[in-house]
Every structure is written in structure tokens, then in C-alpha cells.
Design an enzyme around this catalytic site. Structure first.
Site, PDB file in Angstrom:
ATOM      1  N   CYS A 134      -7.062 -19.074  88.133  1.00  0.00           N
ATOM      2  CA  CYS A 134      -5.962 -19.914  88.615  1.00  0.00           C
ATOM      3  C   CYS A 134      -6.121 -21.342  88.077  1.00  0.00           C
ATOM      4  O   CYS A 134      -5.891 -21.568  86.905  1.00  0.00           O
ATOM      5  CB  CYS A 134      -5.850 -19.832  90.132  1.00  0.00           C
ATOM      6  SG  CYS A 134      -4.166 -20.164  90.693  1.00  0.00           S
ATOM      7  N   GLU A 148       0.457 -31.604  87.909  1.00  0.00           N
ATOM      8  CA  GLU A 148      -0.183 -31.742  89.225  1.00  0.00           C
ATOM      9  C   GLU A 148      -1.090 -32.982  89.232  1.00  0.00           C
ATOM     10  O   GLU A 148      -1.270 -33.616  90.263  1.00  0.00           O
ATOM     11  CB  GLU A 148      -1.001 -30.475  89.542  1.00  0.00           C
ATOM     12  CG  GLU A 148      -1.616 -30.487  90.944  1.00  0.00           C
ATOM     13  CD  GLU A 148      -2.401 -29.212  91.294  1.00  0.00           C
ATOM     14  OE1 GLU A 148      -2.554 -28.326  90.438  1.00  0.00           O
ATOM     15  OE2 GLU A 148      -2.870 -29.132  92.442  1.00  0.00           O
ATOM     16  N   HIS A 204      -5.435 -14.211  91.151  1.00  0.00           N
ATOM     17  CA  HIS A 204      -6.749 -14.201  91.818  1.00  0.00           C
ATOM     18  C   HIS A 204      -7.312 -12.775  91.831  1.00  0.00           C
ATOM     19  O   HIS A 204      -7.170 -12.067  92.834  1.00  0.00           O
ATOM     20  CB  HIS A 204      -6.619 -14.708  93.253  1.00  0.00           C
ATOM     21  CG  HIS A 204      -6.364 -16.170  93.341  1.00  0.00           C
ATOM     22  ND1 HIS A 204      -7.368 -17.097  93.464  1.00  0.00           N
ATOM     23  CD2 HIS A 204      -5.210 -16.869  93.300  1.00  0.00           C
ATOM     24  CE1 HIS A 204      -6.850 -18.309  93.500  1.00  0.00           C
ATOM     25  NE2 HIS A 204      -5.539 -18.194  93.404  1.00  0.00           N
ATOM     26  N   GLU A 258     -10.220 -11.741  92.223  1.00  0.00           N
ATOM     27  CA  GLU A 258     -11.287 -11.549  93.213  1.00  0.00           C
ATOM     28  C   GLU A 258     -10.760 -10.941  94.513  1.00  0.00           C
ATOM     29  O   GLU A 258     -11.505 -10.288  95.240  1.00  0.00           O
ATOM     30  CB  GLU A 258     -12.007 -12.885  93.494  1.00  0.00           C
ATOM     31  CG  GLU A 258     -11.238 -13.941  94.289  1.00  0.00           C
ATOM     32  CD  GLU A 258     -10.283 -14.806  93.450  1.00  0.00           C
ATOM     33  OE1 GLU A 258      -9.933 -14.381  92.330  1.00  0.00           O
ATOM     34  OE2 GLU A 258      -9.878 -15.882  93.922  1.00  0.00           O
TER      35      GLU A 258
HETATM   36  N1  GLN Z   1      -3.354 -26.128  91.905  1.00  0.00           N
HETATM   37  C1  GLN Z   1      -2.925 -25.097  91.030  1.00  0.00           C
HETATM   38  C2  GLN Z   1      -1.501 -24.641  91.306  1.00  0.00           C
HETATM   39  O1  GLN Z   1      -0.981 -24.852  92.358  1.00  0.00           O
HETATM   40  C3  GLN Z   1      -3.875 -23.915  91.075  1.00  0.00           C
HETATM   41  C4  GLN Z   1      -3.921 -23.202  92.394  1.00  0.00           C
HETATM   42  C5  GLN Z   1      -5.096 -22.290  92.557  1.00  0.00           C
HETATM   43  O2  GLN Z   1      -6.104 -22.422  91.871  1.00  0.00           O
HETATM   44  N2  GLN Z   1      -5.021 -21.373  93.515  1.00  0.00           N
HETATM   45  O3  GLN Z   1      -0.885 -24.039  90.456  1.00  0.00           O
END
Ligand code: GLN
Length: 551
Positions: A382, A406, A508, A510
Site C-alpha cells: 500500500c 498526500e 493488503h 497480509e
Molecule cells: N496513505 C495511503 C493512501 O491512503 C496508503 C494507505 C495504506 O497504506 N493503507 O492511499
């Protein structure tokens, strides 16, 4: 057979491992042919843990249907190899939210809305929703918090009523307590357990089975003392001693007869217990042939629970590769161009973790660059994948100012940008791109080699994505877009072809790793790291022990 309900409460202290006891009991029942699910009732006012800080709550576990839930649901899925959903996690916040919405709709027909019966009824309906689905023989309900807490009272009362509503023969109450050892007295003490059971009984709930956490074995005289003072049979006092691995707990509980007592009391019809695969897995976890170290680079590393599912996925993938993965926890805030090689020296793989906000980003970029330029296997999850893309855009494509919006809204090259449908969202709770989405996997990539499939489904939790207007530059410079979301043409997996194993994923993985089905990318990341470790003399052979798990 009507659905049976097992309520699990905790007493004396928090953190006794109620979630693991529930998951272990669930595993034992599944191994005997029963259809089981587990529900967690959390007594806090947040509607879900999605808005909570990882220091506060640990990892937020996301289900296929996009619910942001308690990390115990991860244990349930990993142990039982089931899928949970929003229905498996209910908080006081959600209960009140539903009750207040109903009140606003006039559903209570002018009545005064009260904790009893309205809140307790709402709790019961959430529990019964799972049972009434017809999908389960047994619903295990874990009640968060510790008996005696003010917040838990409506839950205990709801359980008390539910026992009568569904019929007492269909319910069972298990209470997990602590039997501490007082070194000065040289004795195990039962008084806290007695008090805890007394408190529970005052609320009208008599436990049927007591599971006693202890650092020392409980002998029969101590067990019979607990039984006598707490109104249970001797066989219903189950000792739960510290285990080498949480995955050993189902086997320890079986030895103590927890499943046997539950089956007898609820008159469950079961098949012969088959735990062969589980035993094989526990042996592989406890007796690996060797070990390697993998760096986990993140900003919440002081609090390992923030990365719970990653840690567990490494245990599953390690067992497949007959290798223990030791995690080197690396604080991303501390990494600089100068310090990075010292901090990562000796690791066989680098994982850059998920996360939110700008703190530690430059450190994560240093970790990516280190892995990329030194051919160290790399796995970005991510935010970790987004960092891999930013690093590539800056250092390979030559876009020095590349960034995610971001962290810098004015970046000349916003290679990671907020998704179009996320732009005008103001509320924080439950509004990210959440849950299961499809990903088509390109052939002849590391991802395809791992999955062996052209279409996979993985879980998401993010607002930002690779910028589709700028991604051409990455491709021109040799980055492979190895996985795409077919509906929206979003980049889900990136790789670098000439690197031995460099994979970044927007999802994700995991969250879907279980004991029975270890997540393929984790398995191959560990395999690649093992290869790197062996070739770089970073692999430590371990003396394999002879202590096999008793069947
Ligand atoms: N902050 C990033 C986003 O919102 C990654 C989010 C994360 O790692 N779960 O896209």
C-alpha cells in the site's frame, strides 16, 4: 441442529488472549466437522476502529465486504480459514448509532428509549443475525473488555437475556481469567478468579467453563479449589499456559479437553478430529531448519500490533519455506541516505509497510532505494508500494519533485494522486476504497509466478493511487505494471524486471494469509529472501530439535 452460541468473557486483567482462545476453540470445532464463525463485541463508542490511531488500537483489519474491524477478526480468519464480514464485529458505537437512527425514524412508537430493553435488544439482534443465517452450527461470541467494566454491562445483560430467549441448552458461557503466581508466597493465587466469577454472577451470568491463564501448571487440588468456589465441575477448569506460538494454543486446549467439554455440554454432533495439517504447521513453525532477517520499515514499529497481519503472514510463509523469519523493526523516521545502509545491513529482504501521513516518508524512500540498488528482495504494501513508485519516478525517471499529493499537493509530478471519487469526501469513517477488488495479473511477472492465476482478489484500504496520467513515464523507464484493476484501470501491482524480486502492491495481501492458505506473495517474498540470504551468507542454520508435537 439449531445454532449454538458460546459466549466468551474475560476477567481479572485485559490482554489474556481471549481472541486466541476463541480462535483456538473455533479451530478445534472446525476440525471436527462443525461450521463455526466468531463474532467480536467491542464495548467502545467508536462506530468502528477505522478512525483510531494504530498506537491506540493496533491494526485495523479489513474484511472482504470492506468493514474496518478489530484485529481479533484476523485471528479468527487465520485460524479457521473462514471469511468474516461487518456482521462479525459490533461496537457499542454501532449499536447506539442503529438505536438512535431507529428512534429518529419513529421505530420505537413513542416509547422512552433505554439501555434496557432497547440497547440490549439491539445487541441481541446483532448476535442472532449470524446464528439465524443458517450458515453456522456454532457462533462463538467474544465480548471485549474485562468483566466489571461499566462499558461491558449492557453486553453481559444482553447475553443473560439471550440465554433465555434461545434456550439455555443452546448456549454456553466461558470465562477466561488469570491465576497469577506470587513469587514472594511461592504460590498460584485463585482469589482474583473467584472475585471475577462473583462479579459475573452478580450480573446474572454463571460461567459453565473457566479457562485459567497461568504461567505455571495448575495441579488438581488448585483446580478443584477453583471449581468449588466458582460453581463449576473439576473438568470445566481448563488451564491455559503460555505457549511457544499462538498456533500451539488449539493443541494445548485440546489436551486440556476444552473442545470435549464444549461438545458434551452443547450436545454437538461431530466427526473425528483431524488436526494433521495443523500439527504439521506448528512443527514447521517451532522447528525451522534455519532463519533469516527481514526488515519491516514503518513508522509505528514500536507498536508491533499495528502490523499484526504482516507478522502472522511471515509466520505462515516462513513455515512453507522451512525458515523462521525474524523481523528487524526499522523506524522510518530515523532513516537517511547516510544511515540507511547501516540500518538495513544484514537483512535478506525489505518490506516497506502501509501507513498514512507524511511522517517517515523520506526514510521509506531511502529503504526502497537501498533494496532496489542492492538487489535485496523488496515488498512494498500500500503506502510501501506508493513509496516504491515515488522513488522510481525520482531516481530512475528523473522527476526529482515526484511525490504523492498526500504529502505535497503542489508537486510538479504527482505520481501518486488522490482517486477521483475520493476528492470531495469529508467524513473520515468508512470512506476509503475498502474491501475486496479484482486484480488481473500480467503473465511472466513475479506476481503471476506466485499466484499462478491471471485474476486474483485482494483487500484494499486507501485513498490514493498511481496517477494514470503520469504512469507512462514509469513504463518508459522499465517499471512493469504487473497487476491492474480491470474495472477502473487502476495500477494494483508494480515490479522491476531486472531486479530479482521487487514487488509493490496497492492492496493488503497480509489480510488474506491463513494457516491453511498462506498468501502467495508472502511465500515467494520469503523464498526470494531466503535465496538472497543463502547467497549472501545471511542465513542462519538452526539445530532442528527432536521435540515433535505429540498427537
Ligand atoms: N496513505 C495511503 C493512501 O491512503 C496508503 C494507505 C495504506 O497504506 N493503507 O492511499
Amino acid at each position: 441442529m439449531s445454532t449454538k452460541y458460546i459466549f466468551v468473557t474475560g476477567g481479572v486483567a485485559s490482554s489474556l488472549g481471549k481472541g486466541i482462545i476463541c480462535a483456538s476453540l473455533g479451530r478445534l470445532l472446525v476440525a471436527q466437522g462443525l461450521r463455526v464463525t466468531i463474532q467480536k463485541l467491542d464495548p467502545y463508542i467508536n462506530v468502528d476502529p477505522g478512525t483510531m490511531n494504530p498506537y491506540e488500537h493496533g491494526e485495523v483489519y479489513v474484511t472482504d465486504d470492506g468493514a474496518e474491524t478489530d484485529l481479533d477478526l484476523g485471528h479468527y480468519e487465520r485460524f479457521l480459514d473462514i471469511q468474516t464480514s461487518q456482521s462479525n464485529n459490533v461496537t457499542t458505537g454501532r449499536i447506539y448509532y442503529d438505536v438512535i437512527n431507529k428512534e429518529r425514524q419513529g421505530a420505537y412508537l413513542g416509547k422512552t428509549v433505554q439501555v434496557i430493553p432497547h440497547v440490549t435488544d439491539e445487541i441481541q439482534s446483532h448476535v442472532l443475525k449470524l446464528g439465524n443465517s443458517g450458515d453456522y452450527d456454532v457462533v462463538i461470541v467474544e465480548i471485549g473488555g474485562t468483566v466489571g467494566d461499566i462499558e461491558s454491562l449492557p453486553y453481559i445483560e444482553a447475553v443473560r437475556q439471550l440465554k433465555y430467549n434461545v434456550g439455555r441448552e443452546h448456549t454456553l458461557s466461558i470465562h477466561l481469567t488469570l491465576v497469577p503466581y506470587l513469587a514472594a508466597a511461592g504460590e498460584l493465587k485463585t482469589k482474583p478468579t473467584q472475585h471475577s466469577v462473583k462479579t459475573l454472577s452478580e450480573s446474572g451470568l454463571q460461567p459453565d467453563i473457566l479457562v485459567c491463564r497461568s504461567e505455571h501448571p495448575l495441579d488438581d487440588s488448585l483446580k478443584s479449589k477453583v471449581a468449588r468456589f466458582c460453581n463449576v465441575d473439576l473438568e470445566d477448569v481448563i488451564a491455559s499456559l503460555d505457549a511457544k506460538s499462538i498456533y500451539e494454543v488449539p493443541l494445548l486446549m485440546q489436551k486440556e479437553g476444552l473442545d470435549k467439554r464444549v461438545i458434551q455440554k452443547l450436545k454437538l454432533k461431530t466427526k473425528d478430529c483431524n488436526l494433521d495439517n495443523w500439527i504439521g504447521f506448528v512443527e514447521a513453525v517451532c522447528e525451522p531448519s534455519g532463519s533469516i532477517e527481514i526488515a519491516l520499515v514503518g513508522k509505528y514499529v514500536e507498536h508491533h500490533d499495528s502490523y499484526k497481519s504482516i507478522v502472522e503472514a511471515f509466520i505462515h510463509a516462513g513455515a512453507v519455506n522451512d525458515c523462521k523469519v525474524n523481523i528487524r523493526w526499522v523506524q522510518s523516521d530515523d532513516l537517511t541516505k547516510e544511515s540507511v545502509s547501516g540500518s538495513l545491513e544484514g537483512v535478506s529482504g525489505v518490506l516497506v509497510a502501509p501507513g498514512f501521513g507524511g511522517r517517515g516518508i523520506e526514510g521509506k524512500l531511502c529503504a526502497v532505494e537501498y533494496a532496489r540498488t542492492n538487489d535485496v528482495p523488496f515488498f512494498g504494501i500500500c503506502l510501501g508500494m506508493q513509496c516504491a513508485v515515488i522513488e522510481y519516478a525520482r531516481n530512475v525517471c528523473g522527476w526529482e519533485d515526484a511525490n504523492s499529493t498526500e504529502f505535497n499537493e503542489d508537486s510538479e509530478y504527482p505520481i501518486i494522486d488522490i482517486m477521483h471519487d475520493q476528492k470531495n469526501i469529508e467524513n473520515m469513517g468508512g470512506t476509503m476504497r475498502l474491501g475486496k477488488y479484482a486484480c488481473s495479473v500480467k503473465k511472466e511477472t513475479n506476481a503471476y509466478a506466485a499466484y499462478g492465476s491471471e485474476l486474483v482478489y485482494e483487500r484494499h484500504r486507501h485513498r490514493y493511487e498511481v496517477n494514470n496520467n503520469l504512469r507512462y513515464k514509469l513504463v518508459e523507464n522499465g517499471m512493469v505494471l504487473a497487476g491492474m484493476n480491470p474495472e477502473r484501470d487502476l495500477v494494483e501491482i508494480v515490479e522491476i524486471e531486472e531486479h530479482p524480486w521487487f514487488v509493490g502492491v496497492q492492496f493488503h495481501p497480509e489480510l488474506k494469509s491463513t494457516v491453511s492458505n498462506p498468501q502467495p506473495l508472502f511465500v515467494d517474498f520469503v523464498k526470494a529472501s531466503l535465496k538472497f540470504g543463502k547467497s549472501s551468507d545471511l542465513y542462519t542454520p538452526l539445530k532442528t530439535g527432536t521435540a515433535k508435537i505429540e498427537k
